[in-house]
Design a protein around this motif. Structure first.
Motif, PDB file in Angstrom:
ATOM      1  N   MET A  99       0.840  -1.181   0.000  1.00 17.45           N
ATOM      2  CA  MET A  99       0.000   0.000   0.000  1.00 17.45           C
ATOM      3  C   MET A  99       0.879   1.237   0.000  1.00 17.45           C
ATOM      4  N   ASP A 100       0.612   2.128  -0.909  1.00 18.82           N
ATOM      5  CA  ASP A 100       1.351   3.373  -1.004  1.00 18.82           C
ATOM      6  C   ASP A 100       1.001   4.261   0.192  1.00 18.82           C
ATOM      7  N   ASN A 101       1.947   5.076   0.633  1.00 11.62           N
ATOM      8  CA  ASN A 101       1.722   5.954   1.784  1.00 11.62           C
ATOM      9  C   ASN A 101       0.565   6.914   1.545  1.00 11.62           C
ATOM     10  N   THR A 102       0.322   7.304   0.278  1.00 12.94           N
ATOM     11  CA  THR A 102      -0.774   8.225  -0.014  1.00 12.94           C
ATOM     12  C   THR A 102      -2.125   7.536   0.100  1.00 12.94           C
ATOM     13  N   ASP A 103      -2.155   6.204   0.037  1.00  9.10           N
ATOM     14  CA  ASP A 103      -3.395   5.446   0.155  1.00  9.10           C
ATOM     15  C   ASP A 103      -3.770   5.187   1.610  1.00  9.10           C
ATOM     16  N   LYS A 104      -2.893   5.481   2.528  1.00 10.70           N
ATOM     17  CA  LYS A 104      -3.133   5.196   3.938  1.00 10.70           C
ATOM     18  C   LYS A 104      -4.000   6.290   4.573  1.00 10.70           C
ATOM     19  N   THR A 105      -4.823   5.869   5.511  1.00 10.70           N
ATOM     20  CA  THR A 105      -5.632   6.828   6.248  1.00 10.70           C
ATOM     21  C   THR A 105      -4.767   7.497   7.317  1.00 10.70           C
ATOM     22  N   HIS A 106      -5.320   8.549   7.886  1.00  3.92           N
ATOM     23  CA  HIS A 106      -4.615   9.238   8.972  1.00  3.92           C
ATOM     24  C   HIS A 106      -4.340   8.267  10.118  1.00  3.92           C
ATOM     25  N   ALA A 107      -5.341   7.452  10.454  1.00 10.65           N
ATOM     26  CA  ALA A 107      -5.188   6.506  11.561  1.00 10.65           C
ATOM     27  C   ALA A 107      -4.069   5.507  11.289  1.00 10.65           C
ATOM     28  N   GLN A 108      -3.963   5.019  10.045  1.00  7.15           N
ATOM     29  CA  GLN A 108      -2.897   4.070   9.708  1.00  7.15           C
ATOM     30  C   GLN A 108      -1.524   4.727   9.824  1.00  7.15           C
ATOM     31  N   LYS A 109      -1.407   5.956   9.341  1.00 13.40           N
ATOM     32  CA  LYS A 109      -0.132   6.664   9.428  1.00 13.40           C
ATOM     33  C   LYS A 109       0.269   6.904  10.884  1.00 13.40           C
ATOM     34  N   MET A 110      -0.700   7.335  11.696  1.00 14.38           N
ATOM     35  CA  MET A 110      -0.407   7.612  13.098  1.00 14.38           C
ATOM     36  C   MET A 110      -0.059   6.331  13.856  1.00 14.38           C
ATOM     37  N   LEU A 111      -0.754   5.246  13.548  1.00 13.35           N
ATOM     38  CA  LEU A 111      -0.450   3.973  14.199  1.00 13.35           C
ATOM     39  C   LEU A 111       0.986   3.547  13.896  1.00 13.35           C
ATOM     40  N   GLU A 112       1.408   3.696  12.659  1.00 10.46           N
ATOM     41  CA  GLU A 112       2.794   3.359  12.300  1.00 10.46           C
ATOM     42  C   GLU A 112       3.790   4.222  13.068  1.00 10.46           C
ATOM     43  N   LEU A 113       3.500   5.518  13.198  1.00 12.22           N
ATOM     44  CA  LEU A 113       4.399   6.415  13.917  1.00 12.22           C
ATOM     45  C   LEU A 113       4.471   6.070  15.398  1.00 12.22           C
ATOM     46  N   VAL A 114       3.331   5.775  15.998  1.00 12.97           N
ATOM     47  CA  VAL A 114       3.306   5.420  17.422  1.00 12.97           C
ATOM     48  C   VAL A 114       4.050   4.119  17.658  1.00 12.97           C
ATOM     49  N   GLU A 115       3.846   3.132  16.786  1.00 10.09           N
ATOM     50  CA  GLU A 115       4.554   1.864  16.951  1.00 10.09           C
ATOM     51  C   GLU A 115       6.054   2.039  16.761  1.00 10.09           C
ATOM     52  N   ALA A 116       6.451   2.884  15.828  1.00  3.71           N
ATOM     53  CA  ALA A 116       7.880   3.158  15.642  1.00  3.71           C
ATOM     54  C   ALA A 116       8.459   3.855  16.878  1.00  3.71           C
ATOM     55  N   ALA A 117       7.693   4.754  17.466  1.00  6.72           N
ATOM     56  CA  ALA A 117       8.156   5.429  18.682  1.00  6.72           C
ATOM     57  C   ALA A 117       8.296   4.444  19.829  1.00  6.72           C
ATOM     58  N   LEU A 118       7.367   3.498  19.929  1.00  3.27           N
ATOM     59  CA  LEU A 118       7.468   2.486  20.976  1.00  3.27           C
ATOM     60  C   LEU A 118       8.696   1.609  20.773  1.00  3.27           C
ATOM     61  N   GLU A 119       8.985   1.256  19.536  1.00  2.91           N
ATOM     62  CA  GLU A 119      10.188   0.458  19.264  1.00  2.91           C
ATOM     63  C   GLU A 119      11.441   1.257  19.585  1.00  2.91           C
TER      64      GLU A 119
END
Length: 75
Positions: free
Chosen positions: A1-21
Motif C-alpha cells: 500500500m502506497d503511503n498516499t493510500d493510507k488513512t490518517h489513523a494508519q499513518k499515526m499507528l505506524e508512527l506510534v509503533e515506531a516510537a514504541l520500538e
C-alpha cells in the motif's frame, strides 16, 4: 500500500509503533542540548495512543468492507 493510500489513523499507528520500538533503545523522557529541549511521550501515553489508533484502523476497515445496496421504494 502506497503511503498516499493510507488513512490518517494508519499513518499515526505506524508512527506510534515506531516510537514504541525506539523507546526500547533510547530511554529518556526529555533531553536538553544548547538551550533546546526535546520531550518524548511516556510509555503509557504511547500505548494509549496505539490502542486508540488500532481501534480507528479497525473501524475504517469495517466501514470500507460494508456494501451499501440501493434499495428502491415506491410510494
Amino acid at each position: 500500500m502506497d503511503n498516499t493510500d493510507k488513512t490518517h489513523a494508519q499513518k499515526m499507528l505506524e508512527l506510534v509503533e515506531a516510537a514504541l520500538e525506539g523507546r526500547l533503545k533510547n530511554e529518556y523522557k526529555s533531553i536538553k542540548i544548547n538551550n533546546r529541549e526535546i520531550t518524548k511521550h511516556s510509555f503509557s501515553e504511547l500505548t494509549e495512543l496505539r490502542t486508540y489508533y488500532r481501534a480507528e484502523v479497525a473501524r475504517d476497515k469495517v466501514r470500507k468492507s460494508r456494501k451499501f445496496d440501493i434499495i428502491g421504494f415506491k410510494f
